[in-house]
Design a protein around this motif. Structure first.
Motif, short mmCIF file in Angstrom:
data_model
loop_
_atom_site.label_atom_id
_atom_site.label_comp_id
_atom_site.label_asym_id
_atom_site.label_seq_id
_atom_site.Cartn_x
_atom_site.Cartn_y
_atom_site.Cartn_z
N MET A 89 58.16 88.86 -81.54
CA MET A 89 57.41 89.92 -80.87
C MET A 89 56.13 90.26 -81.63
SD MET A 89 59.27 90.76 -78.17
CE MET A 89 59.04 92.46 -77.72
N ILE A 90 56.26 90.34 -82.96
CA ILE A 90 55.09 90.63 -83.78
C ILE A 90 54.08 89.49 -83.71
CG2 ILE A 90 54.29 91.07 -86.13
CD1 ILE A 90 56.89 92.50 -86.68
N ALA A 91 54.60 88.26 -83.71
CA ALA A 91 53.72 87.09 -83.59
C ALA A 91 52.99 87.10 -82.26
CB ALA A 91 54.53 85.81 -83.76
N LEU A 92 53.68 87.48 -81.20
CA LEU A 92 53.04 87.56 -79.89
C LEU A 92 51.96 88.63 -79.87
CD1 LEU A 92 52.90 86.71 -76.91
CD2 LEU A 92 54.74 88.36 -76.46
N ARG A 95 50.23 89.71 -82.47
CA ARG A 95 49.08 89.21 -83.24
C ARG A 95 48.28 88.20 -82.44
NH1 ARG A 95 52.08 88.16 -89.10
NH2 ARG A 95 52.25 90.37 -89.72
N ARG A 96 48.98 87.34 -81.72
CA ARG A 96 48.28 86.33 -80.91
C ARG A 96 47.43 86.99 -79.84
NH1 ARG A 96 49.74 84.38 -75.96
NH2 ARG A 96 48.90 82.33 -75.34
N ASP A 97 47.98 87.98 -79.13
CA ASP A 97 47.21 88.64 -78.08
C ASP A 97 46.03 89.42 -78.65
OD1 ASP A 97 48.83 87.60 -76.19
OD2 ASP A 97 49.91 89.45 -75.71
N LEU A 98 46.22 90.03 -79.81
CA LEU A 98 45.11 90.75 -80.45
C LEU A 98 44.01 89.78 -80.86
CD1 LEU A 98 47.04 93.31 -82.71
CD2 LEU A 98 45.82 93.77 -80.58
N ALA A 99 44.40 88.61 -81.37
CA ALA A 99 43.40 87.62 -81.76
C ALA A 99 42.63 87.10 -80.56
CB ALA A 99 44.08 86.46 -82.50
N ILE A 100 43.33 86.87 -79.44
CA ILE A 100 42.67 86.39 -78.23
C ILE A 100 41.69 87.44 -77.69
CG2 ILE A 100 43.04 85.77 -75.81
CD1 ILE A 100 45.65 84.44 -76.66
N ALA A 101 42.10 88.71 -77.73
CA ALA A 101 41.27 89.77 -77.18
C ALA A 101 40.02 90.02 -78.02
CB ALA A 101 42.08 91.06 -77.06
N THR A 102 40.12 89.81 -79.33
CA THR A 102 39.01 90.13 -80.21
C THR A 102 38.08 88.96 -80.50
OG1 THR A 102 40.47 89.76 -82.13
CG2 THR A 102 40.23 92.02 -81.35
N ARG A 103 38.47 87.77 -80.09
CA ARG A 103 37.59 86.64 -80.33
C ARG A 103 36.45 86.65 -79.32
NH1 ARG A 103 41.47 81.72 -78.16
NH2 ARG A 103 41.11 82.05 -75.91
N ALA A 104 35.48 85.76 -79.51
CA ALA A 104 34.32 85.70 -78.62
C ALA A 104 34.77 85.44 -77.19
CB ALA A 104 33.36 84.60 -79.08
N GLY A 105 34.32 86.28 -76.27
CA GLY A 105 34.69 86.12 -74.87
C GLY A 105 36.05 86.69 -74.52
N GLY A 106 36.69 87.35 -75.47
CA GLY A 106 38.02 87.88 -75.21
C GLY A 106 38.05 89.19 -74.48
N LEU A 164 61.85 89.17 -71.15
CA LEU A 164 60.53 89.18 -70.53
C LEU A 164 59.96 90.60 -70.48
CD1 LEU A 164 58.44 87.29 -69.31
CD2 LEU A 164 59.55 87.59 -67.08
N GLU A 165 60.85 91.60 -70.39
CA GLU A 165 60.39 92.99 -70.44
C GLU A 165 59.71 93.30 -71.76
OE1 GLU A 165 63.62 92.58 -67.49
OE2 GLU A 165 63.36 91.98 -69.58
N GLY A 166 60.24 92.72 -72.84
CA GLY A 166 59.62 92.91 -74.14
C GLY A 166 58.26 92.24 -74.22
N VAL A 167 58.13 91.08 -73.60
CA VAL A 167 56.83 90.39 -73.56
C VAL A 167 55.79 91.26 -72.85
CG1 VAL A 167 55.61 88.39 -72.66
CG2 VAL A 167 57.88 88.11 -73.67
N VAL A 168 56.19 91.85 -71.72
CA VAL A 168 55.27 92.72 -70.98
C VAL A 168 54.87 93.92 -71.83
CG1 VAL A 168 55.05 94.23 -68.97
CG2 VAL A 168 56.18 92.00 -68.75
N ALA A 169 55.84 94.53 -72.50
CA ALA A 169 55.55 95.69 -73.33
C ALA A 169 54.59 95.34 -74.47
CB ALA A 169 56.85 96.27 -73.90
N VAL A 170 54.78 94.19 -75.08
CA VAL A 170 53.89 93.77 -76.17
C VAL A 170 52.48 93.52 -75.65
CG1 VAL A 170 53.42 91.91 -77.81
CG2 VAL A 170 55.71 92.86 -77.63
N LYS A 171 52.35 92.89 -74.49
CA LYS A 171 51.04 92.63 -73.93
C LYS A 171 50.34 93.93 -73.53
CE LYS A 171 51.39 87.85 -72.47
NZ LYS A 171 50.17 87.51 -73.25
N ALA A 172 51.11 94.89 -73.01
CA ALA A 172 50.52 96.19 -72.69
C ALA A 172 50.06 96.90 -73.96
CB ALA A 172 51.52 97.05 -71.93
#
Length: 218
Positions: free
Chosen positions: A1-4, A6-17, A87-95
């Motif tokens: 969950m933490i890795a997910l 971090r991944r979403d934060l990295a995608i959002a903060t990179r160029a064009g994210g 999958l509910e946890g995935v949604v919560a992490v992405k939110a």
């Protein structure tokens, strides 16, 4: 969950994210309002809480379609759906990632833009508090809308039409709390309702979004 996360934060903060897109849109909305309604300070003071809340709401809406779309396109969403984490946890992490990269920066930026709309200084704290309590609901509700439209071509417009009516209660109580705080009135009731909306959405929307994702991935 933490890795997910971090991944979403990295995608959002990179160029064009899309990290800076919401902030730039928020700034443009606030700067343009005085040109549209006039420079009268009394008018700007009266409409400032509503304008700031509408700007934050629309800025949150800009990046919602990216919440699941990128994972759907590269096949990562199918892997997440079959992973051992719910999958509910995935949604919560992405939110949560969406709120950290959109809602939280907008909340911190709001007092600076409130100066442009002549919001009274005593209203700054209430504006920040209302946005801090209300923007999590915007992200969670947006996750539900993004799950409903994932995989659809040009789903951004449909996403807006689905999500905006659900945003209305949060907008009403958030703007009312900021307005009451700016006028020196008691703001506990709208803040309590705003907190209840955010907690209720955080408890229910991940399950609804996960169910929508399972249907769309079949």
């Amino acid at each position: 969950m933490i890795a997910l996360l971090r991944r979403d934060l990295a995608i959002a903060t990179r160029a064009g994210g899309g990290f800076g897109l919401g902030l730039a849109f928020f700034l443009v909305v606030v700067v343009l309002v005085p040109f549209g309604v006039g420079p009268e300070t009394s008018v700007l003071t009266r409409i400032a809480p509503g304008v700031l809340w509408i700007g934050a709401l629309l800025a949150c809406l800009l990046s919602l379609d990216r919440m699941f779309a990128l994972d759907y396109e590269d096949g990562s969403l199918d892997l997440l759906a079959t992973a051992p984490i719910p999958l509910e946890g995935v949604v919560a992490v992405k939110a949560l990632a969406h709120w950290l990269t959109t809602g939280l920066p907008l909340t911190l930026m709001a007092p600076l833009l409130a100066v442009l709309l002549n919001l009274p200084p005593q209203g700054f704290v209430w504006l920040v508090v209302s946005l801090a309590l209300g923007t999590p609901a915007l992200s969670v509700i947006g996750a539900f809308g993004a799950a409903l439209t994932v995989g659809l071509r040009r789903g951004g417009l449909l996403l807006s039409l689905l999500v905006l009516p659900l945003y209305v209660p949060t907008l009403i109580f958030g703007a009312e709390a900021a307005r009451r705080g700016a006028e020196g009135m008691e703001a506990g009731t709208p803040l309590a309702l705003l907190t209840g909306i955010s907690l209720g959405c955080a408890a229910l929307m991940p399950f609804a979004a996960a169910a929508a994702l399972r249907v769309n991935l079949r």
